[in-house]
Design a protein around this motif. Sequence first.
Motif, PDB file in Angstrom:
ATOM      1  N   ALA A  55       0.811  -1.218   0.000  1.00 52.41           N
ATOM      2  CA  ALA A  55       0.000   0.000   0.000  1.00 52.41           C
ATOM      3  C   ALA A  55       0.848   1.273   0.000  1.00 52.41           C
ATOM      4  N   ALA A  56       1.993   1.232   0.677  1.00 52.35           N
ATOM      5  CA  ALA A  56       2.814   2.441   0.797  1.00 52.35           C
ATOM      6  C   ALA A  56       3.860   2.566  -0.304  1.00 52.35           C
ATOM      7  N   GLU A  57       3.967   1.569  -1.171  1.00 53.24           N
ATOM      8  CA  GLU A  57       4.975   1.578  -2.222  1.00 53.24           C
ATOM      9  C   GLU A  57       4.358   1.999  -3.559  1.00 53.24           C
ATOM     10  N   PRO A  58       5.106   2.702  -4.402  1.00 51.71           N
ATOM     11  CA  PRO A  58       4.585   3.042  -5.731  1.00 51.71           C
ATOM     12  C   PRO A  58       4.420   1.788  -6.574  1.00 51.71           C
ATOM     13  N   ALA A  59       3.322   1.716  -7.318  1.00 52.95           N
ATOM     14  CA  ALA A  59       3.065   0.555  -8.162  1.00 52.95           C
ATOM     15  C   ALA A  59       4.091   0.490  -9.291  1.00 52.95           C
ATOM     16  N   VAL A  60       4.439  -0.724  -9.687  1.00 50.15           N
ATOM     17  CA  VAL A  60       5.450  -0.939 -10.719  1.00 50.15           C
ATOM     18  C   VAL A  60       4.758  -1.198 -12.058  1.00 50.15           C
ATOM     19  N   PRO A  61       5.023  -0.390 -13.091  1.00 55.10           N
ATOM     20  CA  PRO A  61       4.381  -0.601 -14.397  1.00 55.10           C
ATOM     21  C   PRO A  61       4.837  -1.925 -15.014  1.00 55.10           C
ATOM     22  N   TYR A  62       3.865  -2.731 -15.436  1.00 51.42           N
ATOM     23  CA  TYR A  62       4.212  -4.026 -16.013  1.00 51.42           C
ATOM     24  C   TYR A  62       3.367  -4.303 -17.254  1.00 51.42           C
ATOM     25  N   LEU A  67      -2.537  -8.964  -9.788  1.00 49.03           N
ATOM     26  CA  LEU A  67      -1.232  -8.324  -9.956  1.00 49.03           C
ATOM     27  C   LEU A  67      -1.223  -6.915  -9.360  1.00 49.03           C
ATOM     28  N   ARG A  68      -2.373  -6.247  -9.355  1.00 50.02           N
ATOM     29  CA  ARG A  68      -2.486  -4.955  -8.651  1.00 50.02           C
ATOM     30  C   ARG A  68      -2.248  -5.165  -7.157  1.00 50.02           C
ATOM     31  N   LEU A  69      -2.861  -6.211  -6.621  1.00 54.02           N
ATOM     32  CA  LEU A  69      -2.709  -6.526  -5.199  1.00 54.02           C
ATOM     33  C   LEU A  69      -1.246  -6.780  -4.840  1.00 54.02           C
ATOM     34  N   LEU A  70      -0.498  -7.331  -5.789  1.00 48.30           N
ATOM     35  CA  LEU A  70       0.906  -7.659  -5.559  1.00 48.30           C
ATOM     36  C   LEU A  70       1.843  -6.483  -5.824  1.00 48.30           C
ATOM     37  N   GLY A  71       1.271  -5.345  -6.203  1.00 51.04           N
ATOM     38  CA  GLY A  71       2.082  -4.140  -6.372  1.00 51.04           C
ATOM     39  C   GLY A  71       2.352  -3.732  -7.799  1.00 51.04           C
ATOM     40  N   GLY A  72       1.634  -4.313  -8.759  1.00 52.59           N
ATOM     41  CA  GLY A  72       1.856  -3.990 -10.157  1.00 52.59           C
ATOM     42  C   GLY A  72       0.851  -3.008 -10.720  1.00 52.59           C
ATOM     43  N   GLU A  73       1.282  -2.265 -11.726  1.00 53.12           N
ATOM     44  CA  GLU A  73       0.407  -1.324 -12.450  1.00 53.12           C
ATOM     45  C   GLU A  73       0.354  -1.765 -13.914  1.00 53.12           C
ATOM     46  N   ASN A  74      -0.786  -2.254 -14.323  1.00 51.90           N
ATOM     47  CA  ASN A  74      -0.992  -2.778 -15.675  1.00 51.90           C
ATOM     48  C   ASN A  74      -0.959  -1.629 -16.682  1.00 51.90           C
ATOM     49  N   VAL A  75       0.023  -1.638 -17.587  1.00 52.01           N
ATOM     50  CA  VAL A  75       0.155  -0.521 -18.530  1.00 52.01           C
ATOM     51  C   VAL A  75      -0.971  -0.510 -19.562  1.00 52.01           C
ATOM     52  N   PHE A  76      -1.735  -1.588 -19.665  1.00 49.99           N
ATOM     53  CA  PHE A  76      -2.863  -1.625 -20.600  1.00 49.99           C
ATOM     54  C   PHE A  76      -4.208  -1.754 -19.872  1.00 49.99           C
ATOM     55  N   ALA A  77      -4.238  -1.336 -18.630  1.00 50.89           N
ATOM     56  CA  ALA A  77      -5.457  -1.433 -17.827  1.00 50.89           C
ATOM     57  C   ALA A  77      -6.620  -0.675 -18.445  1.00 50.89           C
ATOM     58  N   GLY A  78      -6.331   0.445 -19.106  1.00 51.06           N
ATOM     59  CA  GLY A  78      -7.389   1.324 -19.582  1.00 51.06           C
ATOM     60  C   GLY A  78      -7.968   0.997 -20.938  1.00 51.06           C
ATOM     61  N   LEU A  79      -7.471  -0.048 -21.599  1.00 50.92           N
ATOM     62  CA  LEU A  79      -8.024  -0.387 -22.910  1.00 50.92           C
ATOM     63  C   LEU A  79      -9.446  -0.929 -22.776  1.00 50.92           C
ATOM     64  N   ALA A  84       5.796   1.841 -26.379  1.00 57.13           N
ATOM     65  CA  ALA A  84       5.290   3.170 -26.021  1.00 57.13           C
ATOM     66  C   ALA A  84       4.757   3.203 -24.592  1.00 57.13           C
ATOM     67  N   ALA A  85       4.232   2.076 -24.103  1.00 57.52           N
ATOM     68  CA  ALA A  85       3.669   2.009 -22.751  1.00 57.52           C
ATOM     69  C   ALA A  85       4.753   2.005 -21.681  1.00 57.52           C
ATOM     70  N   GLN A  86       5.982   1.672 -22.045  1.00 64.76           N
ATOM     71  CA  GLN A  86       7.163   1.720 -21.175  1.00 64.76           C
ATOM     72  C   GLN A  86       6.999   0.926 -19.868  1.00 64.76           C
ATOM     73  N   PRO A  87       6.728  -0.359 -19.977  1.00 61.64           N
ATOM     74  CA  PRO A  87       6.682  -1.155 -18.743  1.00 61.64           C
ATOM     75  C   PRO A  87       8.077  -1.321 -18.152  1.00 61.64           C
ATOM     76  N   ALA A  88       8.152  -1.365 -16.835  1.00 62.53           N
ATOM     77  CA  ALA A  88       9.433  -1.623 -16.169  1.00 62.53           C
ATOM     78  C   ALA A  88       9.673  -3.122 -16.024  1.00 62.53           C
ATOM     79  N   VAL A  89       8.575  -3.878 -16.046  1.00 61.75           N
ATOM     80  CA  VAL A  89       8.641  -5.321 -15.848  1.00 61.75           C
ATOM     81  C   VAL A  89       7.756  -6.001 -16.881  1.00 61.75           C
ATOM     82  N   VAL A  90       8.213  -7.132 -17.406  1.00 61.31           N
ATOM     83  CA  VAL A  90       7.379  -8.001 -18.221  1.00 61.31           C
ATOM     84  C   VAL A  90       7.159  -9.288 -17.431  1.00 61.31           C
ATOM     85  N   VAL A  91       5.895  -9.593 -17.151  1.00 64.35           N
ATOM     86  CA  VAL A  91       5.541 -10.836 -16.460  1.00 64.35           C
ATOM     87  C   VAL A  91       5.171 -11.849 -17.528  1.00 64.35           C
ATOM     88  N   LEU A  92       5.898 -12.960 -17.580  1.00 67.35           N
ATOM     89  CA  LEU A  92       5.705 -13.956 -18.623  1.00 67.35           C
ATOM     90  C   LEU A  92       5.158 -15.240 -17.993  1.00 67.35           C
TER      91      LEU A  92
END
Length: 265
Positions: free
Chosen positions: A140-147, A176-188, A202-210
């Motif tokens: 909750a206190a950490e910034p979400a990581v774009p993935y 993945l939101r609960l685990l601290g991730g920010e989905n770069v395509f959440a808004g589609l 263009a979405a510039q994810p910091a992490v790729v979850v495979l």
Amino acid sequence: MFEKLPENSPRRVVSLLPSMTESLFDLELGHTLVGVTDFCTEPADKVGEIQRVGGTKTPRVDTILALKPELVLANQEENSREAVEELRASGVAVWVTFPKTVRAALDDLWQVVRCFRSEAGITRLRTLEQAYEWASLAHAAEPAVPYFCPIWQTVRGGKDVEWITFNVDTYVHDLLRLLGGENVFAGLQERYPTVTLAEVRAAQPAVVVLPSEPYAFSAEDQRRIEDWLGAVRLIRVEGSLITWNGTRLGRALAQLGALFVSPAH
């Protein structure tokens, strides 16, 4: 597509969803299962003797009816509407789930244990609820990581790539939101949109979850993605941990709690 669970505790159950089959065993209700799909493989040491009723999309309705179930458990996304309607037309109670969040998935499990009047199941779910609450607070206190998390891939001519991913309206997004991730395509707009390499860049994810499923990404796929996207951290995960919306949540929270934590930390 939705229907309340029976008032009386069912003694003969058919599960058309692998995650629910596993969940019933985890909640000590596996003894009620008289039929499961060909894809219900967990727990491996317990499902082998149960009657198979076909695939998740193509269940054999006649086989299910012959088992005389008091309840069939299905999912709006995984199972066919035609099969559900045919079963209901034959007088079978069918409960169709469609959780799009972790909270909704937990609520479904609570309905199950209450329907079966399972004290053991209630105890197990309380433990799972505690793990969920801890996970909710942990990041909750950490910034979400774009993935970016692809769940399917198409490569044309060895170079043109498209991926299927997911938006905000899905269980895997919420987990993945609960685990601290920010989905770069959440808004589609589409729940499972197709995106190109250019769009991912263009979405510039910091992490790729495979994930390992539903698409089996190979080591070559991984190398190609790393070459295409450059300076991103790629993490391979067991796919069922993020897509199965039953009691496997407990394993997901235990094993993936540090998924988006940088190794430097």
